[in-house]
Design an enzyme around this catalytic site. Structure first.
Site, mmCIF file in Angstrom:
data_model
loop_
_atom_site.group_PDB
_atom_site.id
_atom_site.type_symbol
_atom_site.label_atom_id
_atom_site.label_comp_id
_atom_site.label_asym_id
_atom_site.label_seq_id
_atom_site.Cartn_x
_atom_site.Cartn_y
_atom_site.Cartn_z
ATOM 1 N N PRO A 24 0.830 -1.211 0.000
ATOM 2 C CA PRO A 24 0.000 0.000 0.000
ATOM 3 C C PRO A 24 0.862 1.258 0.000
ATOM 4 C CG PRO A 24 -0.858 -1.593 1.553
ATOM 5 C CD PRO A 24 0.468 -2.127 1.092
ATOM 6 N N GLU A 25 0.462 2.222 -0.826
ATOM 7 C CA GLU A 25 1.188 3.479 -0.932
ATOM 8 C C GLU A 25 0.369 4.600 -0.297
ATOM 9 O OE1 GLU A 25 2.616 4.110 -4.952
ATOM 10 O OE2 GLU A 25 2.727 1.951 -5.296
ATOM 11 N N ARG B 92 0.870 -12.105 4.717
ATOM 12 C CA ARG B 92 2.302 -12.395 4.602
ATOM 13 C C ARG B 92 3.096 -12.100 5.865
ATOM 14 N NH1 ARG B 92 3.899 -10.502 -1.572
ATOM 15 N NH2 ARG B 92 2.062 -11.358 -2.606
ATOM 16 N N ARG C 150 21.869 14.628 -8.820
ATOM 17 C CA ARG C 150 21.738 13.184 -8.590
ATOM 18 C C ARG C 150 21.822 12.424 -9.907
ATOM 19 N NH1 ARG C 150 20.358 10.997 -3.804
ATOM 20 N NH2 ARG C 150 19.955 12.445 -2.101
#
Length: 282
Positions: A2-3, A112, A156
Site C-alpha cells: 500500500p502506498e 504475509r 543526482r
C-alpha cells in the site's frame, strides 16, 4: 505494498469510526506482528486508552491516544486495518484484535506477516519508537512544488523512477504512483533525475499531486490484498494510465505500453508519450 493513497484511505476510514472510542481488550494472535514492546506488554499497555486522532506519515498510520501515548502501524505487503462488528475468529490472517467499548472491533489482518504495530508510551515520541519515521522525506500532498523536487534531485545520477521511490526524499510514493505520475508528466522512468529541467519538474510536481489526489478519491488501488478499513476495494486500477497495462494500448496515443526493470522494480511507460530525452540510468 500500500502506498500513500491506500494508507490515507485507511486513515480516513478509521477517523470516521474510532475517534473517541476506547480500548477494552487487546488480543495478539501472531506475536511477530508486534514490533514494540513485547506482545505481552503491548496488550496491557493499549488497554483502556482512548483514540484521539488518526493521521498518516508517508506509508505509516499514526494513531494518537490519550495520555500522550500512540499506536503506529505499517501495513507493508499485505497488512489490513479493518473495522468489524464480528469476532471473525475463522480468519486465519487475523493477527491482532482490538475490542472497543462501542462494540466495534479493530482488526489487523496480514497474510504475509510483514506488517508491524508499535505502541508508543507516554513520554516518548513516535520517532523514538519508530526511528525510520524520522528519516522520511517531504510529503507530496497537498503542495509539492518544482522547487522542492529541484532541491531533492540536484546533481543526482540515479534514475527519476528510483528517486521517486526513495522514501528519504519523497514520503509515500511507491511503484504504482511513480509510474502514473511520470506518464502524466511525459517523463521516461530511466531519465537521470538530476537532468530534469525546470519545466519538467513543474509538470512532475503537478502530476504527483494530481495522481495521488485522484487515487485517494478512488479509494486507492487494489491489486491483491488491499482494502479500506471497511473492507472495500480500491478503484484506481481501473483507470490507471500505464501501471499493470503492459502490452495494452496507451490511453493517450494507442502505442503499446512497455515494462522495463529499473533498480529491481518494474517500470511501466509509453515509449511514445515518454521519450527518453536524457542519459539513461538503470
Amino acid at each position: 505494498m500500500p502506498e500513500l493513497p491506500e494508507v490515507e484511505t485507511v486513515c480516513r476510514g478509521l477517523r470516521n469510526r474510532i475517534i473517541g472510542d476506547s480500548i477494552e481488550l487487546v488480543e495478539v494472535l501472531r506475536k511477530d506482528s508486534i514490533a514494540y514492546p513485547s506482545p505481552e506488554l503491548f496488550t496491557t499497555a493499549l488497554q483502556g486508552h482512548v483514540f484521539h486522532s488518526v493521521r498518516r506519515r508517508g506509508k505509516y498510520i499514526l494513531i494518537d491516544l490519550d495520555k500522550s501515548a500512540g499506536l503506529v502501524c505499517h501495513l507493508r505487503m499485505s497488512g489490513r486495518f479493518l473495522i468489524s462488528d464480528k469476532n471473525r475468529s475463522d480468519n486465519v490472517f487475523l493477527r491482532v484484535r482490538i475490542i472497543l467499548k462501542s462494540g466495534w472491533q479493530l482488526h489487523f489482518e496480514d497474510m504475509r506477516v510483514f506488517g508491524r504495530l508499535w505502541y508508543v508510551p507516554s513520554g516518548k515520541t513516535f520517532e523514538e519508537i519508530v526511528p525510520t519515521l524520522g528519516e522520511l522525506g517531504i510529503e507530496p500532498l497537498p503542495d509539492l512544488q518544482a522547487k522542492d523536487l529541484a532541491k531533492l534531485f540536484k546533481e543526482r545520477k540515479q534514475s527519476i523512477k528510483s528517486a521517486l521511490l526513495d522514501q528519504r526524499m519523497l514520503a509515500g510514493v511507491g511503484n504504482i504512483y511513480a509510474d502514473e505520475s511520470l506518464f502524466q508528466a511525459g517523463i521516461h522512468p530511466s531519465r537521470v533525475s538530476g537532468s530534469l529541467k525546470r519545466g519538467e519538474l513543474e509538470k512532475l510536481a503537478k502530476s504527483i499531486r494530481e495522481i495521488l489526489a485522484q487515487a485517494i478519491v478512488s479509494g486507492g488501488t487494489t491489486l491483491r490484498d488491499y482494502t479500506s478499513s471497511e473492507g472495500v476495494n480500491g478503484r484506481y486500477q481501473d483507470q490507471a494510465w500505464v501501471y499493470g497495462r503492459t502490452g495494452k494500448s496507451c490511453r493517450n496515443c494507442g502505442k503499446a505500453i512497455e515494462c522495463i526493470r529499473i533498480a529491481g522494480r518494474s517500470s511501466h511507460f509509453c515509449p511514445t508519450c515518454q521519450k527518453n530525452k536524457g542519459l539513461k540510468q538503470s
